[in-house]
Scaffold this motif. Structure first.
Motif, PDB file in Angstrom:
ATOM      1  N   UNK A 237      24.106  25.828 -19.550  1.00 21.29           N
ATOM      2  CA  UNK A 237      24.357  26.078 -18.139  1.00 21.29           C
ATOM      3  C   UNK A 237      25.854  26.044 -17.891  1.00 21.29           C
ATOM      4  N   UNK A 238      26.379  27.054 -17.220  1.00 26.02           N
ATOM      5  CA  UNK A 238      27.795  27.018 -16.851  1.00 26.02           C
ATOM      6  C   UNK A 238      27.952  26.185 -15.588  1.00 26.02           C
TER       7      UNK A 238
ATOM      8  N   UNK B 280      33.903  17.914 -12.274  1.00 24.78           N
ATOM      9  CA  UNK B 280      33.123  16.963 -11.479  1.00 24.78           C
ATOM     10  C   UNK B 280      31.643  17.328 -11.501  1.00 24.78           C
ATOM     11  N   UNK B 281      31.341  18.620 -11.336  1.00 20.02           N
ATOM     12  CA  UNK B 281      29.949  19.055 -11.356  1.00 20.02           C
ATOM     13  C   UNK B 281      29.327  18.829 -12.726  1.00 20.02           C
ATOM     14  N   UNK B 282      30.082  19.096 -13.781  1.00 21.68           N
ATOM     15  CA  UNK B 282      29.562  18.910 -15.139  1.00 21.68           C
ATOM     16  C   UNK B 282      29.196  17.453 -15.400  1.00 21.68           C
ATOM     17  N   UNK B 283      30.086  16.525 -14.999  1.00 24.89           N
ATOM     18  CA  UNK B 283      29.811  15.096 -15.195  1.00 24.89           C
ATOM     19  C   UNK B 283      28.592  14.669 -14.381  1.00 24.89           C
ATOM     20  N   UNK B 284      28.509  15.148 -13.141  1.00 24.40           N
ATOM     21  CA  UNK B 284      27.378  14.778 -12.279  1.00 24.40           C
ATOM     22  C   UNK B 284      26.057  15.287 -12.856  1.00 24.40           C
ATOM     23  N   UNK B 285      26.021  16.537 -13.298  1.00 27.27           N
ATOM     24  CA  UNK B 285      24.785  17.102 -13.852  1.00 27.27           C
ATOM     25  C   UNK B 285      24.404  16.395 -15.146  1.00 27.27           C
ATOM     26  N   UNK B 286      25.385  16.124 -15.994  1.00 29.59           N
ATOM     27  CA  UNK B 286      25.106  15.447 -17.263  1.00 29.59           C
ATOM     28  C   UNK B 286      24.460  14.092 -17.019  1.00 29.59           C
TER      29      UNK B 286
ATOM     30  N   UNK C 133      23.426  21.928 -22.973  1.00 32.20           N
ATOM     31  CA  UNK C 133      24.862  22.156 -23.034  1.00 32.20           C
ATOM     32  C   UNK C 133      25.368  22.633 -21.679  1.00 32.20           C
ATOM     33  N   UNK C 134      26.409  21.962 -21.167  1.00 29.49           N
ATOM     34  CA  UNK C 134      27.064  22.352 -19.934  1.00 29.49           C
ATOM     35  C   UNK C 134      28.453  22.863 -20.292  1.00 29.49           C
ATOM     36  N   UNK C 135      28.783  24.061 -19.857  1.00 32.22           N
ATOM     37  CA  UNK C 135      30.103  24.616 -20.170  1.00 32.22           C
ATOM     38  C   UNK C 135      31.031  24.492 -18.964  1.00 32.22           C
ATOM     39  N   UNK C 136      32.311  24.290 -19.259  1.00 29.88           N
ATOM     40  CA  UNK C 136      33.328  24.158 -18.216  1.00 29.88           C
ATOM     41  C   UNK C 136      34.509  25.069 -18.547  1.00 29.88           C
ATOM     42  N   UNK C 137      35.251  25.424 -17.521  1.00 27.33           N
ATOM     43  CA  UNK C 137      36.526  26.119 -17.697  1.00 27.33           C
ATOM     44  C   UNK C 137      37.630  25.084 -17.634  1.00 27.33           C
TER      45      UNK C 137
ATOM     46  N   UNK D  30      23.424  15.596 -24.911  1.00 27.07           N
ATOM     47  CA  UNK D  30      23.871  16.508 -23.847  1.00 27.07           C
ATOM     48  C   UNK D  30      25.369  16.738 -24.023  1.00 27.07           C
ATOM     49  N   UNK D  31      25.780  17.992 -24.083  1.00 28.60           N
ATOM     50  CA  UNK D  31      27.193  18.334 -24.239  1.00 28.60           C
ATOM     51  C   UNK D  31      27.823  18.745 -22.921  1.00 28.60           C
ATOM     52  N   UNK D  32      29.097  18.405 -22.759  1.00 25.80           N
ATOM     53  CA  UNK D  32      29.986  19.064 -21.808  1.00 25.80           C
ATOM     54  C   UNK D  32      31.065  19.699 -22.674  1.00 25.80           C
TER      55      UNK D  32
END
Length: 430
Positions: free
Chosen positions: A387-388, A393-399, A358-362, A333-335
């Motif tokens: 998924x964007x 914080x949201x990216x870490x939680x979802x991952x 894959x989770x993308x972040x700004x 799983x990527x961030x």
């Protein structure tokens, strides 16, 4: 200036000056401050990838040898003051504020004289020189910011050793559109009579370095990858033989760290030939104790959670190699977060086929950040499972919700967001 935040805000106010290659401005600034750099001895390090790791190994070993060691680096991970260190300790808030004020006064004087205002990087470099001199450093490990020849750090003339890490395509807008042009910029740190060491084996790059060393009357040492033997890889500890040493151990993960460490070992051997006392037991201890967060760093277990600053094509290749090597048949799983002025399409092509999700972040508070939505659209071309996310914080939680204990989470891309993400994930600095 009374605190670190004020210094950061002031430096950020200069961002409109951008990147200005050339040495005229910093040369004037240093002259007005008494040329502190001329009273220091330097190991100057340039290259596309691996600079920070090589500097970290060298600084750790020299510190354990009780050699007063300054270190100048960029970018930073956790705090602004990391860029200027002595014996692995960041510049104090008091010294940062005082020296920034001193340098600012001279910059204002330059403007009154009709000269351009120095850039933030030029000011930070000079603040580093002043601090290292103030602290009585025996040697300074100076990491070039971008390129080498026209980089602000290349003002120096008292280079003892020039270290050239791997050279590949990056910053083409400033450094050139071919490997040879970029290598010429990197090799620009070579000064007359200094020692030179590199690990580059690309014929184009090596030819440029050889020519520059010959023209400056410098002895060149080349680290041969074939001489790195009996490698034992691992996520928590790695071991190898090199340079007459058997079973050298490091705590940094990533296959590429073995090569970075071999280059550092050769550089340290050269320094010992130049008069710096580096006993074998201190070399071994310094290598083992080296920390360099954000470079294939384990920040969590069950599931494994890693952070890596793979922000260009060559670093993405190395990350992909390490993922394939360490995590065969694992669910990944990527961030992912990148800057829009990087070749992120190539990074995507090299890495995104390896991920299950894959989770993308700004990247927060960075005007160069590629929005998470645009990054997700670009990733979709290679991997539809993307998924964007609205925040780190949201990216870490979802991952963590997606990952079973045997899966692997890897956050990578721009170093500018990794420090904050690592703290969110619960990583503590050592």
């Amino acid at each position: 200036m009374r605190n670190e935040r004020q210094v950061i805000e002031y430096m950020e106010s200069l961002s409109g000056l951008g990147i200005v290659p050339g040495l005229d401005s910093i040369r004037t600034l240093c002259e007005k401050l008494g040329n502190p750099q001329d009273k220091l001895t330097f190991v100057h390090v340039a290259g596309t990838n691996g600079k920070g790791s090589v500097c970290a190994y060298m600084a750790s070993v020299l510190k354990h040898c009780r050699i007063q060691t300054g270190r100048y680096l960029s970018p930073t991970i956790f705090r602004y003051r990391e860029r200027i260190q002595v014996n692995d300790k960041c510049i104090s808030v008091e010294a940062l504020c005082r020296l920034t004020g001193q340098v600012r006064e001279v910059c204002d004087e330059m403007v009154r004289e009709g000269l351009p205002h120095p850039t933030a990087f030029e000011m930070e470099t000079v603040i580093g020189f002043l601090y290292f001199l103030e602290k009585g450093c025996d040697i300074v490990i100076l990491e070039a910011g971008m390129g080498g020849l026209m980089d602000a750090t290349n003002l120096i003339h008292t280079t003892c050793l020039a270290v050239l890490t791997s050279v590949s395509m990056d910053h083409m807008k400033f450094l050139g559109d071919s490997l040879e042009k970029i290598a010429i910029q990197k090799a620009g740190i070579i000064k007359p009579g200094c020692r030179v060491v590199t690990i580059n084996d690309d014929r184009t790059v090596l030819r440029v370095i050889e020519q520059a060393a010959q023209e400056k009357g410098c002895r060149l040492d080349v680290v041969c990858r074939a001489d790195i033997r009996n490698v034992k890889y691992g996520l928590e500890k790695q071991r190898f033989d090199y340079g007459g040493y058997r079973k050298l151990e490091i705590s940094l993960a990533g296959r590429y760290q073995i090569e970075n460490c071999a280059l550092a070992v050769k550089a340290l051997q050269i320094l010992s030939e130049c008069g710096f006392a580096i006993p074998e037991e201190k070399l071994r201890l310094g290598l083992l104790k080296t920390r360099w967060p954000g470079r294939f760093t384990v920040i969590g277990r069950k599931p494994y959670f890693l952070a890596d600053g793979a922000h260009n094509e060559d670093a993405a290749k190395r990350l992909a190699e390490s993922i394939t090597f360490y995590f065969t048949n694992k669910r990944i799983i990527y961030i992912m977060g990148v800057l829009k002025d990087k070749e992120y399409e190539k990074i995507i092509d090299l890495t995104c086929h390896l991920a299950d999700q894959i989770l993308t972040v700004t990247t927060p508070e960075n005007p160069r950040a590629l929005p998470a939505h645009e990054l997700a659209q670009a990733v979709m071309r290679v991997n539809p499972n993307v998924t964007e996310t609205a925040s780190l914080e949201e990216a870490v939680e979802i991952a963590r919700l997606l990952a079973a204990k045997d899966d692997v989470i890897i956050a990578f891309g721009s170093l500018s967001f990794l420090g904050r993400l690592m703290k969110i994930a619960g990583y503590e600095e050592k």
